[in-house]
Design an enzyme around this catalytic site. Structure first.
Site, PDB file in Angstrom:
ATOM      1  N   ASP A  17      -3.041  -2.910  -2.514  1.00 45.51           N
ATOM      2  CA  ASP A  17      -1.654  -3.343  -2.494  1.00 45.51           C
ATOM      3  C   ASP A  17      -1.319  -3.679  -1.033  1.00 45.51           C
ATOM      4  OD1 ASP A  17       1.176  -3.518  -3.145  1.00 45.51           O
ATOM      5  OD2 ASP A  17       1.340  -1.552  -2.159  1.00 45.51           O
ATOM      6  N   ARG A  18      -0.278  -4.495  -0.814  1.00 44.22           N
ATOM      7  CA  ARG A  18       0.058  -4.870   0.561  1.00 44.22           C
ATOM      8  C   ARG A  18       1.135  -3.968   1.179  1.00 44.22           C
ATOM      9  NH1 ARG A  18       3.296 -10.326   2.150  1.00 44.22           N
ATOM     10  NH2 ARG A  18       4.994  -8.803   2.043  1.00 44.22           N
ATOM     11  N   ASP A  19       2.322  -3.952   0.541  1.00 47.07           N
ATOM     12  CA  ASP A  19       3.489  -3.330   1.174  1.00 47.07           C
ATOM     13  C   ASP A  19       3.444  -1.804   1.076  1.00 47.07           C
ATOM     14  OD1 ASP A  19       4.310  -5.878   1.747  1.00 47.07           O
ATOM     15  OD2 ASP A  19       5.659  -6.033   0.026  1.00 47.07           O
TER      16      ASP A  19
HETATM   17 MG   LIG Z   1       3.455  -1.062  -2.245  1.00 42.14          MG
END
Ligand SMILES: [Mg+2]
Length: 289
Positions: A17-19
């Site tokens: 995942d990024r955030d």
């Molecule tokens: Mg996230």
């Protein structure tokens, strides 16, 4: 929505995942509406989280393709454009390289959201996590062997996306202050330890609850896990995993039995005291095993 630029047949991947997994997100100031807290649309705000670059680099050296899969409903909500999301993604790639990390094999994002107000993107989509579309696209486009792949994310929907793509549930790692893995770096160390790709010895030990369901309260379990992460950090011990159930806590650290025992003893002392101050009895039975 962009895929990767190179392909190698049947390589295992680690999907991230990024955030709030690779870069800061919810701690940043809220962007102007209709974007909301947690949307990152300004590349200048990209900050790679501690331990990410080194963790990704060790995974790359162990032969994993590194693939980012990110929901970006901000586009459907009209809070940012695909170009802005891609500028942030480019900045993240660049920042990881600047910090000594590897080249990412692919970065996928999903701009769709069923409650969006930008007509082009206002719909449900097979790429939107917890649906597995981005992972399946990476499988095809990058030649990923999903059966040997892993996923790391800070939200339940990340984990669900991995499971929905057919990854084994034990290969989908939840990170966060109250999760089994403190951060992406700890998750990376765990993956390497399970893949036989590290020579650093690890030790797993457990501590049994004072009663069989003495840890049935999720808030108590979260406090115990957060305490374990905190004690490990203060002691300079690399805590790879802290798994908790209503009946016990199991921790895995990088290092030997003595350090592991020391960690559990301190967690027991602190959380028993904490339980006492709330009017409860000791949380833990007599012996670590
Ligand atoms: Mg996230």
């Amino acid at each position: 929505m962009s895929g990767g630029s190179y392909s190698q047949r049947m390589k295992p991947a680690v999907f991230f995942d990024r955030d709030d997994t690779l870069m800061e997100c919810n701690s940043l100031p809220a962007p102007p509406p209709p974007a909301k807290q947690g949307d990152v649309i300004d590349p200048k705000l990209v900050r790679v989280l501690p331990g990410v670059a080194a963790g990704l680099e060790s995974l790359a050296q162990a032969g994993f393709a590194l693939v980012v899969v990110s929901n970006q409903g901000v586009v459907a909500r009209g809070g940012g454009t695909c170009e802005q999301v891609e500028a942030v993604n480019d900045r993240l790639r660049e920042q990881i390289l600047l910090e000594g990390g590897p080249v990412l094999a692919g970065m996928y994002y999903c701009p769709f959201h069923p409650q969006g107000r930008v007509p082009e993107f206002a719909c449900e989509h097979e790429w939107r996590k917890p649906a597995p579309g981005m992972l399946l696209a990476a499988e095809r486009e990058l030649g990923i062997d999903l059966s040997r792949s892993w996923l790391v994310g800070d939200a339940t929907r990340d984990i669900e996306a991995g499971v929905n793509a057919g990854l084994a549930p034990e290969r989908c790692l939840l990170i966060g202050p109250e999760a089994p893995f403190a951060d992406a770096g700890a998750a990376a160390s765990w993956i390497l330890s399970q893949s036989g790709a590290t020579r650093t010895p690890s030790t797993t030990m457990s501590m049994v609850a004072a009663s069989p369901d003495g840890l049935s309260d999720p808030g108590v379990r979260a406090t115990v896990v957060a305490t374990a992460h905190g004690v490990a950090e203060r002691a300079g011990v690399r805590l790879l995993k802290a798994a908790i159930s209503p009946g016990m806590l199991e921790v895995t650290i990088e290092g030997g039995r003595l350090a592991c025992l020391g960690l559990l003893t301190e967690v027991r002392r602190i959380t028993n005291h904490w339980s006492g101050t709330r009017g409860g009895g000791p949380l833990w039975a007599g012996e670590e095993g």
